[in-house]
Design an enzyme around this catalytic site. Structure first.
Site, PDB file in Angstrom:
ATOM      1  CB  SER A   1       0.520  17.928  19.009  1.00 29.85           C
ATOM      2  OG  SER A   1       1.283  17.148  18.151  1.00 29.85           O
TER       3      SER A   1
ATOM      4  CE1 TYR B   1      -0.181  13.295  23.166  1.00 30.85           C
ATOM      5  CE2 TYR B   1       0.561  13.141  20.886  1.00 30.85           C
ATOM      6  CZ  TYR B   1       0.532  13.808  22.096  1.00 30.85           C
ATOM      7  OH  TYR B   1       1.211  14.990  22.219  1.00 30.85           O
TER       8      TYR B   1
ATOM      9  CE  LYS C   1      -1.533  16.820  23.506  1.00 31.33           C
ATOM     10  NZ  LYS C   1      -1.494  17.648  24.696  1.00 31.33           N
TER      11      LYS C   1
END
Ligand code: UDP
Length: 336
Positions: free
Chosen positions: A125, A150, A154
């Protein structure tokens, strides 16, 4: 014909990627625990492509469930989408996010080592960049501390790949997505947010459909031309195709290093108001929206420099903003 294990393959980006893989002649095995998707996506994929992918319901964060797939199927490469993905929820349940997202990636990598599988494509991301100092941002820009568990998962998977790929047994490509929106033109697959959407496009389409009363634009006092945040929105079908060319690159042995990173965006920045205007134009619906406070953790503006993906993957996003918002609207309309 190569066989790709697509983890999270019934999810939003996963399902579109399965369609593109099949249409390019790859065999696909989907593994998904259906925590955030539904089994009928497999039927819908079959309706689009005429080919039914193998579907395995499994919790890939569990070592035994993950290993069983590799013991019973031949796999040439993996595309790893399976992960929890809600930014806000990750702040409330950080341990669950770390356990799930990291364990899935580790279980995949451990089984790749065990079975001698070489190629891994990771769903990453643009959140790894934080608030960019300049735009467009390229892959050499340093990553910044994550603002949510979150986002941190990544980054951590990218870091894990850095060391796991050192020996060269495994070659990986991390695709850093910008903002995927839209749906397949058949409106058979698309994004299915759970409950009240966090993301802009599902919130817009649900408001237009009468399921939400009003969209709140989070902040109109940002230092941008119209005061609202800017993102690089990319059609999910373009994004799906990037995974196919990444996998092709691996099988054709064109990787330039054991771990490569590519920005996957359009290279264009659009504001929240640009999105609303595009949506209103293509749908003919006047959207009920108001301006509210800034949302905590939002970066002001970010869009991709996609030169590297164009040069190395031979990939470029093709679909326009209006095609993105129109396909999202068609998807929403058929849900009702
Ligand atoms: N946004 C908004 N209202 C909403 C949801 C999102 O104004 O109800 C804005 C958000 O502040 C950001 C942009 O839309 O500027 C994209 O947000 P989204 O959550 O879709 O993606 P993000 O870039 O945060 O991953």
């Amino acid at each position: 014909m190569k066989t790709i294990l697509v983890t999270g393959g019934t999810g939003y980006i996963g399902s579109h990627t399965v369609v593109e893989l099949q249409s390019k002649g790859y065999e696909v095995i989907i593994a998904d625990n259906l925590a955030n998707s539904s089994a009928d996506v497999v039927d819908r994929i079959e309706k689009i492509t005429g080919i039914r992918p193998v579907f395995i319901k499994a919790d890939l964060s569990k070592e035994q469930e993950a290993a069983a797939i590799f013991d019973t199927h031949h796999i040439d490469g993996i595309i790893n989408f399976a992960a929890y993905k809600a930014v806000g929820e990750s702040c409330e349940k950080p341990i669950e996010y770390y356990q799930n997202n990291l364990q899935i990636a580790l279980n995949m990598l451990a089984n790749m080592k065990r079975m001698g599988i070489q190629y891994f494509v990771q769903s990453s991301s643009c959140t790894v960049y934080g608030e960019p100092k300049h735009n467009p941002i390229n892959e050499d820009c340093p990553t910044m501390p994550a603002t949510s568990p979150y986002g941190n998962t990544k980054q951590m998977v990218e870091e894990i790949l850095h060391f796991v790929t050192k020996s060269g047994d495994i070659k990986a490509i991390a695709l850093r997505y910008f903002n995927p929106i839209g749906a397949h033109h058949t409106a058979l697959i698309g994004e299915l947010p759970n409950g009240i959407p966090n993301n802009l496009i599902p919130y817009i389409t649900q408001t237009a459909a009468g399921l939400r009363q009003q969209l709140t634009v989070f902040g109109n006092d940002y230092p941008t031309p119209d005061g609202t945040c800017i993102r690089d929105y990319i059609h999910v079908v373009d994004l799906a195709k990037a995974h196919v060319v990444a996998m092709d690159r691996c099988f054709e042995n064109r990787n330039k290093s054991n771990l490569e990173y590519f920005n996957i965006g359009t290279g264009n920045g659009f504001s929240v108001l640009d999105i609303i205007r595009s949506f209103e134009k293509v749908s003919g619906v006047k959207l009920n929206y108001c301006f509210g406070k800034r949302r905590e953790g939002d970066v002001v503006q970010i869009w991709a420099d996609t030169t590297l993906a164009e040069k190395e993957l031979g990939w470029k996003a093709e679909l326009s903003l209006d095609q993105m918002t129109l396909s999202a609207w068609h998807w929403q309309q058929q849900l009702q």
